[in-house]
Design a protein around this motif. Structure first.
Motif, mmCIF file in Angstrom:
data_model
loop_
_atom_site.group_PDB
_atom_site.id
_atom_site.type_symbol
_atom_site.label_atom_id
_atom_site.label_comp_id
_atom_site.label_asym_id
_atom_site.label_seq_id
_atom_site.Cartn_x
_atom_site.Cartn_y
_atom_site.Cartn_z
ATOM 1 N N GLY A 1 6.838 71.623 136.799
ATOM 2 C CA GLY A 1 6.570 70.417 136.029
ATOM 3 C C GLY A 1 5.118 70.296 135.625
ATOM 4 O O GLY A 1 4.258 71.066 136.079
ATOM 5 N N THR A 2 4.859 69.321 134.764
ATOM 6 C CA THR A 2 3.495 68.951 134.374
ATOM 7 C C THR A 2 3.354 67.452 134.566
ATOM 8 O O THR A 2 4.258 66.689 134.225
ATOM 9 C CB THR A 2 3.202 69.322 132.909
ATOM 10 O OG1 THR A 2 4.128 68.646 132.056
ATOM 11 C CG2 THR A 2 3.301 70.817 132.693
ATOM 12 N N VAL A 3 2.224 67.041 135.146
ATOM 13 C CA VAL A 3 2.001 65.628 135.456
ATOM 14 C C VAL A 3 0.571 65.268 135.081
ATOM 15 O O VAL A 3 -0.366 66.008 135.402
ATOM 16 C CB VAL A 3 2.232 65.336 136.958
ATOM 17 C CG1 VAL A 3 2.096 63.838 137.230
ATOM 18 C CG2 VAL A 3 3.587 65.859 137.421
ATOM 19 N N ARG A 4 0.408 64.142 134.397
ATOM 20 C CA ARG A 4 -0.932 63.607 134.135
ATOM 21 C C ARG A 4 -1.125 62.332 134.934
ATOM 22 O O ARG A 4 -0.227 61.494 135.040
ATOM 23 C CB ARG A 4 -1.139 63.323 132.653
ATOM 24 C CG ARG A 4 -1.521 64.548 131.851
ATOM 25 C CD ARG A 4 -2.065 64.180 130.497
ATOM 26 N NE ARG A 4 -1.107 63.412 129.725
ATOM 27 C CZ ARG A 4 -1.420 62.677 128.661
ATOM 28 N NH1 ARG A 4 -2.676 62.579 128.267
ATOM 29 N NH2 ARG A 4 -0.489 62.021 127.994
ATOM 30 N N LEU A 5 -2.326 62.195 135.493
ATOM 31 C CA LEU A 5 -2.671 61.050 136.323
ATOM 32 C C LEU A 5 -3.880 60.343 135.737
ATOM 33 O O LEU A 5 -4.748 60.968 135.121
ATOM 34 C CB LEU A 5 -3.031 61.500 137.740
ATOM 35 C CG LEU A 5 -2.108 62.484 138.447
ATOM 36 C CD1 LEU A 5 -2.768 62.992 139.707
ATOM 37 C CD2 LEU A 5 -0.797 61.822 138.758
ATOM 38 N N ALA A 6 -3.947 59.048 135.989
ATOM 39 C CA ALA A 6 -5.139 58.264 135.668
ATOM 40 C C ALA A 6 -5.670 57.673 136.961
ATOM 41 O O ALA A 6 -4.915 57.131 137.765
ATOM 42 C CB ALA A 6 -4.815 57.159 134.677
ATOM 43 N N LEU A 7 -6.974 57.791 137.173
ATOM 44 C CA LEU A 7 -7.634 57.241 138.357
ATOM 45 C C LEU A 7 -8.713 56.277 137.904
ATOM 46 O O LEU A 7 -9.533 56.610 137.046
ATOM 47 C CB LEU A 7 -8.312 58.336 139.182
ATOM 48 C CG LEU A 7 -7.477 59.348 139.937
ATOM 49 C CD1 LEU A 7 -6.813 60.335 138.994
ATOM 50 C CD2 LEU A 7 -8.370 60.111 140.901
ATOM 51 N N LYS A 8 -8.727 55.098 138.470
ATOM 52 C CA LYS A 8 -9.857 54.214 138.257
ATOM 53 C C LYS A 8 -11.062 54.850 138.939
ATOM 54 O O LYS A 8 -10.997 55.253 140.096
ATOM 55 C CB LYS A 8 -9.579 52.824 138.834
ATOM 56 C CG LYS A 8 -8.498 52.064 138.075
ATOM 57 C CD LYS A 8 -8.307 50.659 138.627
ATOM 58 C CE LYS A 8 -7.237 49.908 137.858
ATOM 59 N NZ LYS A 8 -7.026 48.535 138.404
ATOM 60 N N ASN A 9 -12.152 54.941 138.205
ATOM 61 C CA ASN A 9 -13.303 55.704 138.674
ATOM 62 C C ASN A 9 -14.440 54.766 139.061
ATOM 63 O O ASN A 9 -15.127 54.226 138.193
ATOM 64 C CB ASN A 9 -13.763 56.669 137.576
ATOM 65 C CG ASN A 9 -14.840 57.615 138.055
ATOM 66 O OD1 ASN A 9 -15.075 57.745 139.243
ATOM 67 N ND2 ASN A 9 -15.499 58.276 137.123
ATOM 68 N N PRO A 10 -14.678 54.560 140.362
ATOM 69 C CA PRO A 10 -15.714 53.615 140.777
ATOM 70 C C PRO A 10 -17.126 54.135 140.598
ATOM 71 O O PRO A 10 -18.075 53.364 140.564
ATOM 72 C CB PRO A 10 -15.416 53.411 142.262
ATOM 73 C CG PRO A 10 -14.830 54.731 142.690
ATOM 74 C CD PRO A 10 -14.024 55.200 141.503
ATOM 75 N N ARG A 11 -17.254 55.479 140.475
ATOM 76 C CA ARG A 11 -18.579 56.079 140.405
ATOM 77 C C ARG A 11 -18.608 57.109 139.282
ATOM 78 O O ARG A 11 -18.541 58.306 139.544
ATOM 79 C CB ARG A 11 -18.943 56.750 141.736
ATOM 80 C CG ARG A 11 -18.988 55.777 142.915
ATOM 81 C CD ARG A 11 -19.196 56.539 144.215
ATOM 82 N NE ARG A 11 -19.202 55.638 145.359
ATOM 83 C CZ ARG A 11 -20.278 55.055 145.833
ATOM 84 N NH1 ARG A 11 -21.433 55.261 145.262
ATOM 85 N NH2 ARG A 11 -20.202 54.256 146.886
ATOM 86 N N PRO A 12 -18.701 56.671 138.005
ATOM 87 C CA PRO A 12 -18.690 57.619 136.900
ATOM 88 C C PRO A 12 -19.782 58.660 137.061
ATOM 89 O O PRO A 12 -20.932 58.335 137.335
ATOM 90 C CB PRO A 12 -18.927 56.737 135.661
ATOM 91 C CG PRO A 12 -18.477 55.369 136.091
ATOM 92 C CD PRO A 12 -18.830 55.280 137.550
ATOM 93 N N ALA A 13 -19.395 59.940 136.884
ATOM 94 C CA ALA A 13 -20.353 61.020 137.077
ATOM 95 C C ALA A 13 -20.461 61.943 135.880
ATOM 96 O O ALA A 13 -21.410 62.682 135.750
ATOM 97 C CB ALA A 13 -19.968 61.849 138.314
ATOM 98 N N VAL A 14 -19.468 61.925 134.991
ATOM 99 C CA VAL A 14 -19.432 62.888 133.900
ATOM 100 C C VAL A 14 -19.175 62.162 132.593
ATOM 101 O O VAL A 14 -18.349 61.256 132.545
ATOM 102 C CB VAL A 14 -18.311 63.927 134.135
ATOM 103 C CG1 VAL A 14 -18.280 64.927 132.986
ATOM 104 C CG2 VAL A 14 -18.514 64.637 135.459
#
Length: 203
Positions: A163-176
């Protein structure tokens, strides 16, 4: 770069599951560059044991719900390992406490696709998951990290389903900072796999 089984980290990552639903039993992690860079990926190969279904009478085969649950357990572990070992640049400023705090409420599946090619019993089997891309995005939901992953399972040397899965994460510490892409709507929580209308229909 390869990391052998990390029993303490696996136990912590699976603590969110009921004891009889902790299917992932051992892991080996491989890192080749950063998934945000072309050609880089971080992956895990795990061994699983499902003594009996946690929600239905024995169907006789590995089904879509178990596929989703096992994916969840691998992604929870590989992300914890990526934070611990600094394997992905986008997580460089995350602490382990950041991760444990956000493991359940701030991780979402936004696209999930599975394909079953061969039947397998699904009691003792292997699974593999690769993080193949990581993109930072700013949108109406605040800073997000979008992870693209692939996964597969089998009982012998052949892959039975993938399978293929995409995830979204809330990012508390943007680095990129990455180029903007069209925003993906956030939908189902990672911790809530969708049940098929009839699990017995999934061969």
């Amino acid at each position: 770069m390869q990391f052998g089984h990390d029993e303490d980290l696996l136990e912590r990552a699976l603590r969110v599951y009921k004891p009889h639903c902790r299917y992932l039993t051992s892991t080996v992690v491989t890192a080749k560059g950063d998934p945000a860079d072309q050609g880089g990926r971080v992956g895990v190969r795990g061994q699983f044991h499902i003594p009996e279904s946690c929600y239905i009478d024995d169907t006789g085969h590995f089904n879509a719900v178990e596929f989703n649950l096992c994916f969840n357990q691998m992604i929870y572990f590989i992300m914890a390992k990526a934070v611990k070992e600094r394997l992905i640049r986008a997580f460089a400023d995350w602490t382990m406490e950041d991760y444990w705090t956000r493991q359940l409420p701030d991780m979402f599946i936004v696209d999930f696709r599975s394909t079953f090619r061969r039947a397998m019993r699904g009691r003792h089997f292997w699974g593999e998951l690769d993080i193949v891309d990581v993109v930072q995005r700013d949108g109406g939901n605040g800073p997000l990290l979008i992870l693209s992953t692939t996964c597969r399972y089998g009982e012998d040397e052949k892959t039975a389903c993938h399978g293929t899965v995409r995830l979204a994460l809330k990012n508390p510490r943007p680095a990129v900072t990455a180029p903007a892409r069209p925003r993906t709507p956030v939908s189902s929580p990672l911790s809530r796999p969708a049940l098929p209308a009839d699990p017995a229909d999934r061969k």
